[in-house]
Design an enzyme around this catalytic site. Structure first.
Site, PDB file in Angstrom:
ATOM      1  N   HIS A 194      34.822  33.276  26.882  1.00  0.00           N
ATOM      2  CA  HIS A 194      35.894  33.563  25.908  1.00  0.00           C
ATOM      3  C   HIS A 194      35.741  34.772  25.339  1.00  0.00           C
ATOM      4  O   HIS A 194      36.933  35.397  24.725  1.00  0.00           O
ATOM      5  CB  HIS A 194      35.995  32.330  25.045  1.00  0.00           C
ATOM      6  N   ARG A 301      49.115  27.627  37.684  1.00  0.00           N
ATOM      7  CA  ARG A 301      47.971  26.954  38.370  1.00  0.00           C
ATOM      8  C   ARG A 301      48.044  25.542  37.547  1.00  0.00           C
ATOM      9  O   ARG A 301      47.378  25.270  36.492  1.00  0.00           O
ATOM     10  CB  ARG A 301      46.769  27.400  37.739  1.00  0.00           C
ATOM     11  N   GLU A 436      44.809  32.055  51.816  1.00  0.00           N
ATOM     12  CA  GLU A 436      43.464  32.273  51.162  1.00  0.00           C
ATOM     13  C   GLU A 436      42.566  32.032  52.032  1.00  0.00           C
ATOM     14  O   GLU A 436      41.187  32.169  51.491  1.00  0.00           O
ATOM     15  CB  GLU A 436      43.614  31.867  49.679  1.00  0.00           C
ATOM     16  N   ASN A 459      41.273  36.092  45.781  1.00  0.00           N
ATOM     17  CA  ASN A 459      40.044  35.664  45.155  1.00  0.00           C
ATOM     18  C   ASN A 459      39.281  34.737  46.246  1.00  0.00           C
ATOM     19  O   ASN A 459      38.182  34.891  46.436  1.00  0.00           O
ATOM     20  CB  ASN A 459      40.166  34.791  43.921  1.00  0.00           C
ATOM     21  N   ASP A 460      40.162  34.030  46.759  1.00  0.00           N
ATOM     22  CA  ASP A 460      39.543  33.096  47.850  1.00  0.00           C
ATOM     23  C   ASP A 460      39.392  33.434  49.189  1.00  0.00           C
ATOM     24  O   ASP A 460      38.262  33.541  50.025  1.00  0.00           O
ATOM     25  CB  ASP A 460      40.184  31.481  47.785  1.00  0.00           C
ATOM     26  N   ARG A 470      32.053  33.081  45.439  1.00  0.00           N
ATOM     27  CA  ARG A 470      32.492  33.855  44.431  1.00  0.00           C
ATOM     28  C   ARG A 470      32.047  33.699  42.873  1.00  0.00           C
ATOM     29  O   ARG A 470      32.193  34.660  42.196  1.00  0.00           O
ATOM     30  CB  ARG A 470      34.068  33.847  44.370  1.00  0.00           C
ATOM     31  N   CYS A 507      48.886  36.870  44.669  1.00  0.00           N
ATOM     32  CA  CYS A 507      48.559  36.527  43.060  1.00  0.00           C
ATOM     33  C   CYS A 507      47.321  36.500  42.809  1.00  0.00           C
ATOM     34  O   CYS A 507      46.848  36.056  41.699  1.00  0.00           O
ATOM     35  CB  CYS A 507      49.330  35.231  43.117  1.00  0.00           C
TER      36      CYS A 507
HETATM   37  C1  PEP Z   1      43.378  33.117  44.741  1.00  0.00           C
HETATM   38  O1  PEP Z   1      42.362  32.521  45.525  1.00  0.00           O
HETATM   39  O2  PEP Z   1      43.284  34.400  44.980  1.00  0.00           O
HETATM   40  C2  PEP Z   1      44.051  32.465  43.769  1.00  0.00           C
HETATM   41  C3  PEP Z   1      45.000  33.088  43.039  1.00  0.00           C
HETATM   42  O3  PEP Z   1      43.634  31.128  43.334  1.00  0.00           O
HETATM   43  P1  PEP Z   1      42.454  30.707  42.403  1.00  0.00           P
HETATM   44  O4  PEP Z   1      41.958  32.032  41.682  1.00  0.00           O
HETATM   45  O5  PEP Z   1      42.991  29.762  41.541  1.00  0.00           O
HETATM   46  O6  PEP Z   1      41.613  29.930  43.316  1.00  0.00           O
HETATM   47 MG    MG Z   2      42.477  30.202  45.507  1.00  0.00          MG
END
Ligand code: PEP
Ligand code: MG
Length: 579
Positions: A194, A301, A436, A459-460, A470, A507
């Site tokens: 935070h 989300r 992803e 991200n995934d 991750r 995204c």
């Molecule tokens: C991603 O995986 O890039 C994504 C946007 O989803 P999250 O970070 O919510 O897994």
């Molecule tokens: Mg994801």
């Protein structure tokens, strides 16, 4: 001699200032028993300390500047709520009663239990909530032990200072912003704590996780904090200091210029229009997205609506929530992602199943296809919200086309049900998928044939492509958006969308990282969805880019095997357009 210390980047920006070390020793609580006759007094002592902690937090809340983002107060409210939570109040009292231990020790036991639960969570954001438990318990324990002065007592000395501490609470961060600190450096905490989130919201450069920072940095020495690179530099000569002063001036100039971009179109210098949407998790993000003039929501989300509560929201509640979001966006597109939950992100009302490796287990669409009643309620709610404005439905974690067909079957069923009930929805609501999982990226052309849009979740995609968890610190050094395999999968996805004539967005966090904007433009990306805080910076870069130039350098970068060549080409890409 000049030195540099590396931590974790938490909030970008350059600060130059004198160090102020906050040396609060970590509170050591020893196991202490109280006699049976003292149990009542000990409980009263705990209650007094809890009241004291609430009063302190309320006093801090009153000092939040009027123009501070709404999530600043939100963090303090979260701590106030935690102080009233049964796990800290009733459970601690029960512990004193049953084990005849001191209030401090009972609190420590509760803290340890809660921290263990949070630490085991897969979701990085939720895992970081263990810091909140720590901060709240520390505050109460300090009152119980009549320990050190609260940070508020140090007010006059903090203006323009680089504050170096073991850890800082969100409340400390608010106070320090009030006192005009130049930057924050902490030994603990991660980029999702935070404190880090707040520092970003408040625009304070911050480096976290800089181990033993208090041993290396001395009070009053002049240092430079480079929040973007996560480094602290000291003992610099006048020439280097002037270099950083110039960078500071440049950043300030760019920030001021960015604000004026809010209403500007997002378009490259050679006239290519780009959609720039915002990612939203919490209600405060909606206001932030509107404040920076986002052209829509590229990722909502929804799992945050399901978490931290005793039951799952039903169709009516979800419909209200999504409709409210759609109405607030006043005609701008809203991309609602279906539930991305599973592994240890459990929700009440559905059977939890935790695999050996939660990231590879029953997550997201896999979970929803198993829990179809829950999924149907969400699909119906999203469809119904589409009657109130442009909604796009997005499915996470697809790994084969059969899963997509199953979702489409359920969607058809929901549409038929709503028609029979006379409930309005958009018959043409676009349906898209997140790409992803590497399997989906490799076969993006199959998915593109059946869908209205794709959105790349880096991200995934990065974690699954490079096979690194991750959230695992041990292998974090491999987490590299420039890994050629990752870049190829991104490019394949963009090309598949183009061939099928459907839009492809991104995204994941990579879309909001200014270092990669031109590379992504060069790869053909024309839709970005980023955190509201990053949006204007990304818009500024897009508006100062030339597609044809980015494409040329990107082609060379995509062909290069050497890490150093790719890094050099990325730098070349990021040179000013007129150079
Ligand atoms: C991603 O995986 O890039 C994504 C946007 O989803 P999250 O970070 O919510 O897994
Ligand atoms: Mg994801």
């Amino acid at each position: 001699m000049a030195f540099s210390l590396r931590g974790i980047s938490a909030s970008s920006g350059i600060a130059i200032g004198r160090v102020h070390v906050i040396d609060r020793a970590r509170i050591e609580v020893v196991e202490r028993e109280v006699g049976p006759g003292r149990v009542k007094d000990e409980i009263a002592r705990l209650r007094r300390a809890l009241r004291g902690a609430r009063a302190e937090l309320r006093a801090i809340k009153r000092r939040i500047p009027a123009d501070a983002p709404s999530d600043v107060a939100g963090f303090l409210d979260a701590h106030l709520l935690m102080l009233d939570d049964v796990s800290l109040t009733k459970a601690t009292i029960a512990c004193i009663r049953e084990r005849h231990c001191s209030a401090e020790w009972a609190l420590k036991l509760q803290r340890d239990g809660l921290v263990e639960v949070f630490s085991a969570m897969e979701d990085e954001y939720l895992r970081a909530r263990k810091d909140d438990v720590d901060h709240v318990v520390n505050r109460v324990q300090r009152i119980l032990l009549r320990g050190d002065e609260p940070v508020a007592g140090e007010a006059p000395r903090l203006a323009e200072r680089v504050v170096v501490a073991d850890d800082l609470t969100p409340a400390d961060t608010v106070l320090m912003q009030h006192q005009g600190v130049a930057a924050l450096v902490t030994e603990f905490g991660g980029p999702n704590s935070h404190t880090a989130i707040l520092a970003r919201s408040l625009g304070i450069p911050a480096v976290v996780g800089l181990r033993a920072a208090r041993s290396y940095l001395r009070d009053d020495e002049i240092v430079v904090v480079d929040g973007r690179d996560g480094v602290v530099l000291g003992d610099l000569d006048e020439q280097l200091l002037e270099h950083y002063r110039a960078r500071q001036r440049e950043l300030k100039r760019r920030r001021a210029a960015r604000h004026e971009l809010k209403l500007a179109a997002t378009e490259t210098l050679d006239g290519a229009p780009v959609a720039l949407h915002a990612n939203v998790e919490l209600p405060a993000d909606i206001s932030a997205a509107k404040r920076v003039g986002a052209s829509g929501i590229g990722l909502y989300r929804t799992e945050f609506l399901f978490m931290n509560r005793g039951d799952a929201p039903d169709e009516r509640e979800q419909c209200r929530n999504y409709t409210n979001l759609v109405r607030r966006l006043k005609g701008a597109p809203v991309t609602i992602r279906t539930l991305d939950i599973g592994g240890d992100k459990q929700i009440v009302g559905a059977a939890p199943r935790i695999g050996m490796n939660p990231a590879l287990s029953l997550r997201a669409v896999r979970y929803c296809l198993r829990e179809q009643d829950l999924f149907r309620a969400q699909l119906r709610a999203i469809l119904r919200a589409s009657a109130h404005g442009p909604v796009r439905l997005m499915i996470p974690m697809l790994s084969n086309v059969q899963e997509l067909q199953q979702v489409c079957g359920l969607l058809d069923e929901c549409r038929a049900g709503l028609r029979a009930e006379g409930k309005a929805f958009d018959e043409k609501m676009p349906v898209g998928a997140m790409i992803e999982v590497p399997a989906a990226a490799v076969c993006a052309d199959f998915f593109a044939r059946h869908l209205d849009f794709l959105s790349i979740g880096t991200n995934d995609l990065i974690q699954y492509t490079i096979a690194i968890d991750r959230i695992d610190d041990e292998v974090n050094y491999l987490y590299d958006p420039l890994n050629p395999a990752v870049l190829r999968l991104i490019q394949m996805t963009i090309q598949a969308g183009r061939k099928a004539g459907i839009p492809v967005a991104m995204c994941g966090e990579m879309a909001g990282d200014a270092r990669y904007t031109r590379l992504l433009l060069g790869m053909g990306l024309r839709e970005f969805s980023v955190h509201p805080n990053a949006l204007l910076e990304i818009k500024q870069i897009i508006n100062q880019s030339e597609i044809h130039r980015s494409e040329g350098v990107t082609r060379r970068l995509m062909r290069s095997v050497k890490t150093s060549t790719r890094a050099a080409l990325l730098e070349e890409l990021n040179e000013p357009a007129s150079a």
